[in-house]
Design a protein around this motif. Structure first.
Motif, mmCIF file in Angstrom:
data_model
loop_
_atom_site.group_PDB
_atom_site.id
_atom_site.type_symbol
_atom_site.label_atom_id
_atom_site.label_comp_id
_atom_site.label_asym_id
_atom_site.label_seq_id
_atom_site.Cartn_x
_atom_site.Cartn_y
_atom_site.Cartn_z
ATOM 1 N N GLY A 1 1.284 -1.328 -0.413
ATOM 2 C CA GLY A 1 -0.082 0.097 -0.149
ATOM 3 C C GLY A 1 1.085 1.184 -0.114
ATOM 4 O O GLY A 1 0.238 1.781 -0.276
ATOM 5 N N ASP A 2 1.584 1.354 0.231
ATOM 6 C CA ASP A 2 2.885 2.302 0.547
ATOM 7 C C ASP A 2 4.344 2.186 -0.588
ATOM 8 O O ASP A 2 4.605 1.839 -1.609
ATOM 9 N N PRO A 3 3.946 3.793 -1.406
ATOM 10 C CA PRO A 3 4.408 3.439 -2.645
ATOM 11 C C PRO A 3 6.119 3.158 -1.870
ATOM 12 O O PRO A 3 7.099 3.609 -0.994
ATOM 13 N N VAL A 4 6.900 2.284 -3.351
ATOM 14 C CA VAL A 4 8.475 2.280 -2.962
ATOM 15 C C VAL A 4 9.603 3.429 -4.431
ATOM 16 O O VAL A 4 8.975 3.013 -5.080
ATOM 17 N N PRO A 5 9.845 3.646 -3.641
ATOM 18 C CA PRO A 5 10.678 4.856 -4.564
ATOM 19 C C PRO A 5 11.707 3.662 -5.366
ATOM 20 O O PRO A 5 12.491 3.037 -4.553
ATOM 21 N N LEU A 6 11.653 3.778 -6.476
ATOM 22 C CA LEU A 6 13.023 3.132 -6.811
ATOM 23 C C LEU A 6 13.905 4.250 -7.886
ATOM 24 O O LEU A 6 14.088 4.276 -9.216
ATOM 25 N N ASP A 7 14.295 5.067 -7.617
ATOM 26 C CA ASP A 7 15.349 6.223 -7.170
ATOM 27 C C ASP A 7 15.879 6.141 -8.255
ATOM 28 O O ASP A 7 16.402 7.009 -9.413
ATOM 29 N N LEU A 8 16.733 5.150 -9.021
ATOM 30 C CA LEU A 8 17.973 4.610 -9.881
ATOM 31 C C LEU A 8 17.454 4.338 -11.173
ATOM 32 O O LEU A 8 17.946 4.446 -12.471
ATOM 33 N N LEU A 9 15.794 3.623 -11.120
ATOM 34 C CA LEU A 9 14.839 3.698 -12.584
ATOM 35 C C LEU A 9 13.998 5.227 -12.781
ATOM 36 O O LEU A 9 13.736 4.601 -13.416
ATOM 37 N N ASP A 10 14.234 5.544 -11.947
ATOM 38 C CA ASP A 10 13.473 6.804 -11.538
ATOM 39 C C ASP A 10 11.767 6.310 -11.678
ATOM 40 O O ASP A 10 11.170 6.821 -12.872
ATOM 41 N N VAL A 11 11.942 5.319 -11.143
ATOM 42 C CA VAL A 11 9.870 4.691 -10.894
ATOM 43 C C VAL A 11 9.920 4.778 -9.178
ATOM 44 O O VAL A 11 10.555 4.440 -8.213
ATOM 45 N N VAL A 12 8.684 5.611 -9.142
ATOM 46 C CA VAL A 12 7.654 5.026 -7.556
ATOM 47 C C VAL A 12 6.673 4.164 -8.071
ATOM 48 O O VAL A 12 5.672 3.858 -8.885
ATOM 49 N N LEU A 13 7.275 2.732 -7.269
ATOM 50 C CA LEU A 13 6.969 1.760 -7.441
ATOM 51 C C LEU A 13 5.217 1.753 -6.536
ATOM 52 O O LEU A 13 5.274 2.080 -5.185
ATOM 53 N N ASP A 14 4.078 1.445 -7.282
ATOM 54 C CA ASP A 14 2.543 1.814 -6.642
ATOM 55 C C ASP A 14 2.023 -0.066 -5.817
ATOM 56 O O ASP A 14 2.444 -0.692 -7.055
ATOM 57 N N THR A 15 2.243 -0.249 -4.526
ATOM 58 C CA THR A 15 1.968 -1.497 -4.592
ATOM 59 C C THR A 15 0.484 -1.843 -3.590
ATOM 60 O O THR A 15 0.607 -3.184 -3.523
ATOM 61 N N SER A 16 -0.163 -1.088 -4.061
ATOM 62 C CA SER A 16 -1.749 -1.351 -3.600
ATOM 63 C C SER A 16 -1.716 -2.347 -3.951
ATOM 64 O O SER A 16 -3.487 -2.728 -3.338
ATOM 65 N N GLU A 17 -2.283 -3.123 -5.364
ATOM 66 C CA GLU A 17 -2.377 -3.994 -5.416
ATOM 67 C C GLU A 17 -1.894 -4.670 -5.570
ATOM 68 O O GLU A 17 -2.193 -6.261 -5.325
ATOM 69 N N PHE A 18 -0.843 -4.736 -4.517
ATOM 70 C CA PHE A 18 -0.499 -6.217 -4.100
ATOM 71 C C PHE A 18 -1.498 -7.242 -3.317
ATOM 72 O O PHE A 18 -2.020 -7.015 -1.947
ATOM 73 N N GLY A 19 -1.807 -8.469 -3.335
ATOM 74 C CA GLY A 19 -2.119 -9.385 -3.174
ATOM 75 C C GLY A 19 -1.642 -9.843 -1.402
ATOM 76 O O GLY A 19 -0.068 -9.699 -1.709
ATOM 77 N N THR A 20 -1.988 -10.906 -0.573
ATOM 78 C CA THR A 20 -1.555 -11.961 0.263
ATOM 79 C C THR A 20 -2.305 -13.239 0.158
ATOM 80 O O THR A 20 -2.434 -12.836 -0.456
ATOM 81 N N LEU A 21 -0.599 -13.388 0.479
ATOM 82 C CA LEU A 21 -1.480 -15.468 0.664
ATOM 83 C C LEU A 21 -2.695 -15.647 2.056
ATOM 84 O O LEU A 21 -1.552 -15.406 3.128
ATOM 85 N N PRO A 22 -3.538 -15.919 1.852
ATOM 86 C CA PRO A 22 -4.073 -16.449 3.176
ATOM 87 C C PRO A 22 -3.850 -17.264 3.245
ATOM 88 O O PRO A 22 -2.999 -18.618 3.080
ATOM 89 N N ASN A 23 -3.639 -17.378 4.514
ATOM 90 C CA ASN A 23 -3.658 -18.958 5.841
ATOM 91 C C ASN A 23 -2.553 -19.720 6.096
ATOM 92 O O ASN A 23 -1.925 -20.576 5.409
ATOM 93 N N VAL A 24 -1.942 -18.328 5.962
ATOM 94 C CA VAL A 24 0.461 -18.415 6.176
ATOM 95 C C VAL A 24 0.785 -17.918 7.387
ATOM 96 O O VAL A 24 0.138 -17.214 7.717
ATOM 97 N N ARG A 25 1.853 -18.775 7.773
ATOM 98 C CA ARG A 25 2.212 -18.095 9.196
ATOM 99 C C ARG A 25 3.118 -17.804 8.853
ATOM 100 O O ARG A 25 4.078 -18.018 7.958
ATOM 101 N N PRO A 26 3.391 -16.565 9.425
ATOM 102 C CA PRO A 26 4.029 -15.469 9.226
ATOM 103 C C PRO A 26 5.486 -15.777 10.031
ATOM 104 O O PRO A 26 5.507 -16.213 10.174
ATOM 105 N N HIS A 27 7.236 -14.992 8.587
ATOM 106 C CA HIS A 27 8.137 -15.695 9.260
ATOM 107 C C HIS A 27 8.641 -13.980 9.658
ATOM 108 O O HIS A 27 8.284 -12.991 9.665
ATOM 109 N N ARG A 28 9.648 -14.451 10.281
ATOM 110 C CA ARG A 28 10.472 -13.070 10.471
ATOM 111 C C ARG A 28 11.888 -12.342 9.799
ATOM 112 O O ARG A 28 12.733 -11.850 10.749
ATOM 113 N N ARG A 29 11.479 -12.829 8.896
ATOM 114 C CA ARG A 29 13.111 -12.003 8.135
ATOM 115 C C ARG A 29 11.787 -10.566 7.389
ATOM 116 O O ARG A 29 11.179 -10.372 7.627
ATOM 117 N N PRO A 30 12.919 -9.735 6.796
ATOM 118 C CA PRO A 30 14.676 -10.121 6.401
ATOM 119 C C PRO A 30 15.398 -10.038 7.511
ATOM 120 O O PRO A 30 14.672 -9.408 8.942
#
Length: 192
Positions: free
Chosen positions: A163-192
């Motif tokens: 949902g937050d924009p990801v600034p890709l300054d090196l590529l001159d793009v701000v990535l819109d993440t608002s459409e990214f879905g999630t996987l249901p019923n998964v156990r979260p991990h602790r990465r990175p």
């Protein structure tokens, strides 16, 4: 692993017959097989791909990357190369023309994407590595590769919630993440 063992593993990898629907990669001399991606995964890759204009970027999905100094032939979910650079044919894309690789995490790829590929891509001097994680709904942007071998890493790490924009300054793009879905019923991990 000796140089002879690495060559044999690479030969075996290149001649392996893989069943349809199975993804295969060579990561530091180990052959890694995974099931085909989830629809959530494919929708995320498509959403990223759509934000890079085709006239400026070669947006290569599941393109093998030639990282032989690492005894690796990863197949990122998306490889971004400026149009007009890199080979016009062949299975392998050389690292020096790659501007960014993208991996979308699956239930079985957490350690590969966050640990093994992180050091492989850094050792190969890939400028940007974007990890998109539908298990925990965030993106990790890695920049500034440094070091060699398994000790290689990126100097900069930024985490963005879906949902937050990801600034890709090196590529001159701000990535819109608002459409990214999630996987249901998964156990979260602790990465990175």
């Amino acid at each position: 692993m000796t140089a002879v063992d690495e060559r044999r593993m690479t030969e075996l990898f290149e001649n392996l017959e893989v069943p349809e629907g199975v993804k295969i990669e060579l990561l530091r001399g180990n052959i890694v097989m995974m099931a085909g991606p989830d629809v959530v995964h494919n929708d995320i890759v498509e959403a990223v791909l759509d934000q890079f204009p085709r006239k400026k970027w070669r947006r290569l999905q599941t393109q093998d990357v030639a990282l032989h100094q690492e005894s690796s032939e990863p197949q990122p979910d998306l490889v971004l190369v400026e149009r007009g650079t890199g080979p016009d044919s062949g299975r392998m894309m050389p690292p020096e023309v790659i501007k960014m690789v993208v991996e979308v995490v699956s239930k079985t790829s957490v350690d590969h994407d966050y640990v093994i590929k992180r050091s492989i891509y850094a050792a190969s001097r890939l400028p940007l590595y974007l990890i998109i994680d539908p298990l925990v709904a965030h993106c990790v942007l890695l920049a500034g590769p440094t070091g060699t071998g398994e000790n290689a890493d990126y100097q900069s790490q930024s985490i963005y919630k879906f949902g937050d924009p990801v600034p890709l300054d090196l590529l001159d793009v701000v990535l819109d993440t608002s459409e990214f879905g999630t996987l249901p019923n998964v156990r979260p991990h602790r990465r990175p």
